[in-house]
Design a protein around this motif. Sequence first.
Motif, PDB file in Angstrom:
ATOM      1  N   ASN A 211       6.104  -6.233   7.095  1.00 37.58           N
ATOM      2  CA  ASN A 211       6.239  -5.452   5.867  1.00 37.58           C
ATOM      3  C   ASN A 211       5.269  -5.898   4.791  1.00 37.58           C
ATOM      4  O   ASN A 211       5.169  -5.291   3.735  1.00 37.58           O
ATOM      5  CB  ASN A 211       7.683  -5.522   5.357  1.00 37.58           C
ATOM      6  CG  ASN A 211       8.573  -4.682   6.234  1.00 37.58           C
ATOM      7  OD1 ASN A 211       8.267  -3.516   6.524  1.00 37.58           O
ATOM      8  ND2 ASN A 211       9.655  -5.269   6.730  1.00 37.58           N
ATOM      9  N   ASP A 212       4.529  -6.960   5.099  1.00 35.85           N
ATOM     10  CA  ASP A 212       3.601  -7.522   4.132  1.00 35.85           C
ATOM     11  C   ASP A 212       2.237  -6.840   4.305  1.00 35.85           C
ATOM     12  O   ASP A 212       1.258  -7.462   4.700  1.00 35.85           O
ATOM     13  CB  ASP A 212       3.522  -9.040   4.431  1.00 35.85           C
ATOM     14  CG  ASP A 212       2.605  -9.746   3.469  1.00 35.85           C
ATOM     15  OD1 ASP A 212       2.369  -9.189   2.392  1.00 35.85           O
ATOM     16  OD2 ASP A 212       2.124 -10.845   3.822  1.00 35.85           O
ATOM     17  N   HIS A 213       2.175  -5.527   4.013  1.00 35.92           N
ATOM     18  CA  HIS A 213       0.940  -4.773   4.260  1.00 35.92           C
ATOM     19  C   HIS A 213      -0.084  -5.040   3.175  1.00 35.92           C
ATOM     20  O   HIS A 213       0.267  -5.261   2.018  1.00 35.92           O
ATOM     21  CB  HIS A 213       1.254  -3.272   4.295  1.00 35.92           C
ATOM     22  CG  HIS A 213       2.276  -2.930   5.325  1.00 35.92           C
ATOM     23  ND1 HIS A 213       2.002  -2.861   6.665  1.00 35.92           N
ATOM     24  CD2 HIS A 213       3.599  -2.662   5.206  1.00 35.92           C
ATOM     25  CE1 HIS A 213       3.093  -2.555   7.333  1.00 35.92           C
ATOM     26  NE2 HIS A 213       4.085  -2.432   6.468  1.00 35.92           N
ATOM     27  N   SER A 214      -1.352  -4.982   3.566  1.00 30.31           N
ATOM     28  CA  SER A 214      -2.410  -5.197   2.580  1.00 30.31           C
ATOM     29  C   SER A 214      -2.452  -4.010   1.613  1.00 30.31           C
ATOM     30  O   SER A 214      -1.970  -2.916   1.919  1.00 30.31           O
ATOM     31  CB  SER A 214      -3.765  -5.333   3.277  1.00 30.31           C
ATOM     32  OG  SER A 214      -4.151  -4.064   3.782  1.00 30.31           O
TER      33      SER A 214
END
Length: 286
Positions: A211-214
């Motif tokens: 869920n830690d998208h750029s």
Amino acid sequence: MRSWMLGDRVVNRMGFGSMRLTVNPDHSVALAVLRRARELGVNHVDTAAFYRTPGGVLEVGSGEVRFATELIRQALAPYPDDLVIATKVIPGHEPLRAQVEENLRRLGTDCLGIVNLRIIKRPGQDSIAESFGELARMRDEGLIKHLGLSNIRIDHLDEAKAIAPVVCVQNSYALDIRRDDDLLKDCGDRGIAFVPFFALAGNQREAGSLNDHSETVRQIAAAHEVTPHQIRLAWTLHQGEHVLAIPGTGDLRHLEQNIAAGSIRLSPEELTLLSVPPGQEQAPAH
Ligand SMILES: NC(=O)c1ccc[n+]([C@@H]2O[C@H](COP(=O)([O-])OP(=O)(O)OC[C@H]3O[C@@H](n4cnc5c(N)ncnc54)[C@H](OP(=O)(O)O)[C@@H]3O)[C@@H](O)[C@H]2O)c1
């Protein structure tokens, strides 16, 4: 191009990975996901006899342990002619023949569509010739139609191809796992399907959805009015016509999003932005 000739069958490039099917204790959901996948055109399903209720200890309903292979059988057998089920075996666990037989039994078939030799790299035990040769003999006996490789390097591909044809290579590969750029290209040059796993999970691997998208991924997703996960999958399919996606999900809504991601067209500018190594991105000019 949305399809690829995998072995002797044309498959849609957006397939389905079954590793997440056994997570939900309500296995009617898994059956619904598999049937919906078929309705949406999925005809390439990846599995393994060892995809089962986590740890094999979580008992549900009648107390039975759930296996992804058995859920596939329950949902999809008798298997339609266009469906390719790819499974995998790991040298060193159990004899390879016993693993192949377990897959045949649980899937309820007398011939496996694709068996990937999933290697575990160990120093000093690098040759795959013996185990791949064993699978090639089972292919000659008619227990397996086509062979593939998983978790390999390019030199393993050369070694295997001297023994029997290889129709696919399955390695971890994603926007943020790019160590196999050369292998992906090499497979394309040789007409072999490249089937990445962890396209969504990325470096979180078995822990699941990233869920830690750029910021780049988020902004491109917003511009297309889709989710960042869908952009990760779309990017995957843009890496070559021989690249087949097998996103894993036990969730109907995610399944539908994943199939829809197969229709997203990324522009050359977006692909360039997405190819910048993690941490060096600049925001896209949308
Ligand atoms: N050859 C090998 O060694 C190997 C290793 C690992 C996996 N595989 C195969 O590759 C397949 C893919 O790998 P994977 O399942 O580990 O990882 P993945 O497809 O990269 O990601 C799966 C994770 O993403 C979530 N997810 C799926 N669709 C989503 C969406 N649209 N939006 C948000 N989250 C989403 C899933 O959770 P939900 O269930 O909640 O959707 C799950 O946590 C496996 O199913 C398996 O068949 C092969």
